[in-house]
Design a protein around this motif. Structure first.
Motif, mmCIF file in Angstrom:
data_model
loop_
_atom_site.group_PDB
_atom_site.id
_atom_site.type_symbol
_atom_site.label_atom_id
_atom_site.label_comp_id
_atom_site.label_asym_id
_atom_site.label_seq_id
_atom_site.Cartn_x
_atom_site.Cartn_y
_atom_site.Cartn_z
ATOM 1 N N GLN A 1 6.442 -38.316 -37.911
ATOM 2 C CA GLN A 1 5.050 -37.919 -37.708
ATOM 3 C C GLN A 1 4.990 -36.750 -36.734
ATOM 4 O OE1 GLN A 1 2.487 -39.153 -39.307
ATOM 5 N NE2 GLN A 1 0.870 -38.040 -38.243
ATOM 6 N N VAL A 2 4.499 -35.628 -37.218
ATOM 7 C CA VAL A 2 4.401 -34.445 -36.368
ATOM 8 C C VAL A 2 3.158 -34.555 -35.492
ATOM 9 C CG1 VAL A 2 4.117 -31.951 -36.337
ATOM 10 C CG2 VAL A 2 5.595 -33.025 -38.053
ATOM 11 N N GLN A 3 3.338 -34.283 -34.218
ATOM 12 C CA GLN A 3 2.211 -34.274 -33.284
ATOM 13 C C GLN A 3 2.166 -32.963 -32.532
ATOM 14 O OE1 GLN A 3 2.794 -37.868 -30.920
ATOM 15 N NE2 GLN A 3 1.133 -38.839 -32.073
ATOM 16 N N LEU A 4 0.967 -32.453 -32.357
ATOM 17 C CA LEU A 4 0.757 -31.223 -31.594
ATOM 18 C C LEU A 4 -0.156 -31.547 -30.421
ATOM 19 C CD1 LEU A 4 -0.058 -28.748 -34.519
ATOM 20 C CD2 LEU A 4 2.168 -29.409 -33.640
ATOM 21 N N ILE A 5 0.245 -31.129 -29.243
ATOM 22 C CA ILE A 5 -0.558 -31.394 -28.050
ATOM 23 C C ILE A 5 -0.783 -30.087 -27.313
ATOM 24 C CG2 ILE A 5 -0.724 -32.634 -25.868
ATOM 25 C CD1 ILE A 5 1.084 -34.774 -27.074
ATOM 26 N N GLU A 6 -2.062 -29.718 -27.207
ATOM 27 C CA GLU A 6 -2.413 -28.476 -26.507
ATOM 28 C C GLU A 6 -2.674 -28.765 -25.028
ATOM 29 O OE1 GLU A 6 -4.737 -28.303 -30.540
ATOM 30 O OE2 GLU A 6 -4.410 -29.756 -28.924
ATOM 31 N N THR A 7 -2.258 -27.851 -24.189
ATOM 32 C CA THR A 7 -2.548 -27.919 -22.758
ATOM 33 C C THR A 7 -2.886 -26.522 -22.265
ATOM 34 O OG1 THR A 7 -0.204 -27.628 -22.216
ATOM 35 C CG2 THR A 7 -1.026 -29.891 -22.321
ATOM 36 N N GLY A 8 -3.486 -26.478 -21.088
ATOM 37 C CA GLY A 8 -3.720 -25.195 -20.446
ATOM 38 C C GLY A 8 -5.148 -24.694 -20.510
ATOM 39 N N GLY A 9 -6.023 -25.412 -21.154
ATOM 40 C CA GLY A 9 -7.419 -24.978 -21.190
ATOM 41 C C GLY A 9 -8.075 -25.166 -19.840
ATOM 42 N N GLY A 10 -9.306 -24.697 -19.744
ATOM 43 C CA GLY A 10 -10.034 -24.850 -18.495
ATOM 44 C C GLY A 10 -11.086 -23.781 -18.341
ATOM 45 N N LEU A 11 -11.446 -23.547 -17.101
ATOM 46 C CA LEU A 11 -12.501 -22.592 -16.764
ATOM 47 C C LEU A 11 -11.892 -21.324 -16.196
ATOM 48 C CD1 LEU A 11 -15.559 -22.024 -16.374
ATOM 49 C CD2 LEU A 11 -15.327 -23.067 -14.099
ATOM 50 N N ALA A 12 -12.373 -20.184 -16.667
ATOM 51 C CA ALA A 12 -11.924 -18.898 -16.151
ATOM 52 C C ALA A 12 -13.118 -17.969 -16.013
ATOM 53 C CB ALA A 12 -10.879 -18.275 -17.074
ATOM 54 N N GLN A 13 -13.007 -17.026 -15.142
ATOM 55 C CA GLN A 13 -14.044 -16.016 -15.007
ATOM 56 C C GLN A 13 -13.805 -14.892 -16.002
ATOM 57 O OE1 GLN A 13 -14.034 -14.860 -10.856
ATOM 58 N NE2 GLN A 13 -15.723 -16.264 -10.433
ATOM 59 N N ALA A 14 -14.863 -14.214 -16.374
ATOM 60 C CA ALA A 14 -14.726 -13.055 -17.250
ATOM 61 C C ALA A 14 -13.748 -12.061 -16.627
ATOM 62 C CB ALA A 14 -16.073 -12.403 -17.468
ATOM 63 N N GLY A 15 -12.845 -11.559 -17.440
ATOM 64 C CA GLY A 15 -11.815 -10.660 -16.960
ATOM 65 C C GLY A 15 -10.539 -11.356 -16.538
ATOM 66 N N GLY A 16 -10.585 -12.676 -16.460
ATOM 67 C CA GLY A 16 -9.432 -13.443 -16.039
ATOM 68 C C GLY A 16 -8.508 -13.785 -17.192
ATOM 69 N N SER A 17 -7.533 -14.649 -16.889
ATOM 70 C CA SER A 17 -6.512 -15.015 -17.869
ATOM 71 C C SER A 17 -6.310 -16.522 -17.904
ATOM 72 C CB SER A 17 -5.179 -14.344 -17.503
ATOM 73 O OG SER A 17 -5.293 -12.950 -17.499
ATOM 74 N N LEU A 18 -5.884 -16.986 -19.046
ATOM 75 C CA LEU A 18 -5.456 -18.361 -19.232
ATOM 76 C C LEU A 18 -4.308 -18.368 -20.221
ATOM 77 C CD1 LEU A 18 -8.767 -20.441 -19.624
ATOM 78 C CD2 LEU A 18 -7.123 -20.621 -17.759
ATOM 79 N N ARG A 19 -3.440 -19.370 -20.079
ATOM 80 C CA ARG A 19 -2.334 -19.525 -21.025
ATOM 81 C C ARG A 19 -2.394 -20.923 -21.614
ATOM 82 N NH1 ARG A 19 2.811 -17.209 -21.767
ATOM 83 N NH2 ARG A 19 4.399 -18.657 -22.542
ATOM 84 N N LEU A 20 -2.451 -20.989 -22.922
ATOM 85 C CA LEU A 20 -2.442 -22.263 -23.621
ATOM 86 C C LEU A 20 -1.050 -22.526 -24.167
ATOM 87 C CD1 LEU A 20 -5.754 -22.026 -25.687
ATOM 88 C CD2 LEU A 20 -5.423 -22.739 -23.316
ATOM 89 N N SER A 21 -0.651 -23.784 -24.154
ATOM 90 C CA SER A 21 0.625 -24.176 -24.739
ATOM 91 C C SER A 21 0.401 -25.267 -25.769
ATOM 92 C CB SER A 21 1.579 -24.689 -23.657
ATOM 93 O OG SER A 21 2.005 -23.657 -22.828
ATOM 94 N N CYS A 22 1.268 -25.290 -26.759
ATOM 95 C CA CYS A 22 1.203 -26.299 -27.812
ATOM 96 C C CYS A 22 2.590 -26.913 -27.942
ATOM 97 C CB CYS A 22 0.781 -25.651 -29.126
ATOM 98 S SG CYS A 22 0.807 -26.750 -30.549
ATOM 99 N N ALA A 23 2.698 -28.169 -27.568
ATOM 100 C CA ALA A 23 3.978 -28.867 -27.667
ATOM 101 C C ALA A 23 4.056 -29.565 -29.014
ATOM 102 C CB ALA A 23 4.103 -29.877 -26.539
#
Length: 122
Positions: A1-23
């Protein structure tokens, strides 16, 4: 059974950065096509970026070109979405998707994560 789990979301200000990961677990990660989608409230789901099974970036939505980068890390069995120069209109739930059939349409995937919220404030 394949499972995908996303992490790294959240709140950022305009102009900022975020990195999402998918395990990815439960399958032969190296053979999967991968993609990131997003869905904002009241809007249709949109494909943000897609990778071939070899890890080559095949697609970016016009709205994110030059700001987002999608990549695979074979050693860690993860796919990532690096988001920079964020805008309020990037606010959405972001989903990771995977598929082992390399001949399917680039927008078709069998396996999906549950999603992670990204909120960009002004």
């Amino acid at each position: 059974q394949v499972q995908l789990i996303e992490t790294g979301g959240g709140l950022a200000q305009a102009g900022g950065s975020l990195r999402l990961s998918c395990a990815v677990s439960g399958g032969n990660y190296g053979n999967y096509r991968m993609a990131w989608f997003r869905q904002a409230p009241g809007k249709d789901r949109e494909m943000v970026g897609a990778l071939s099974w070899t890890g080559e970036a095949q697609y970016y939505a016009d709205s994110v070109k030059g700001r987002f980068t999608i990549a695979k890390d074979g050693a860690k069995n993860t796919a990532s979405l690096q988001m920079t120069s964020l805008k309020p209109e990037d606010t959405a739930v972001y989903y990771c998707a995977a598929d082992i059939n390399v001949h399917r349409d680039i927008s078709d995937y069998d396996y999906w994560g549950r999603g992670t919220q990204v909120t960009v404030s002004t």
